[in-house]
Scaffold this motif. Structure first.
Motif: not given
Length: 119
Positions: A37-38, A45-46, A89-92
């Motif tokens: 998840f991220r 959280r996704a 946008e993948d920053t997490a």
């Protein structure tokens, strides 16, 4: 009780790749589904992807298909997430989770590992 430890996060430029790893402390993943998840800043959280340890069935969020690949390493007892063509946008913070079912409540969680993609 399943204790999960993530590794492999870091800083990468857009277009680059990272490989995250999730290890179970004290037991194997046998019988479990392990997921990634991220959570990005200010967002919920996704779900990213999951894999059933026995049999290797994989599940992906639609937006992750093609760039992210989840796999298991029986010898190392780890579940890895290969992330390619990374975007800012993948920053997490990326979390590993485990449960007995892919539709379960995800009973066990790791502490998370930061992934930062610079533009």
């Amino acid at each position: 009780q399943v204790q999960l430890v993530e590794s492999g996060g870091g800083l990468v430029q857009a277009g680059g790749s990272l490989r995250l790893s999730c290890a179970a402390s004290g037991r194997t993943f046998s019988g479990y589904v392990v997921g990634w998840f991220r959570q990005a800043p200010g967002k919920e959280r996704a779900f990213v992807a999951a894999i059933r340890w026995s049999g290797g069935s994989t599940y992906y969020a639609d937006s992750m298909k093609g760039r992210f690949t989840i796999s298991r390493d029986n010898a190392k007892n780890t579940v890895d997430l290969q992330m390619n063509s990374l975007k800012p946008e993948d920053t997490a913070v990326y979390y590993c989770a485990a449960d007995l079912s892919v539709t379960g409540a995800w009973a066990y969680w790791g502490q998370g590992t930061q992934v930062t993609v610079s533009s």
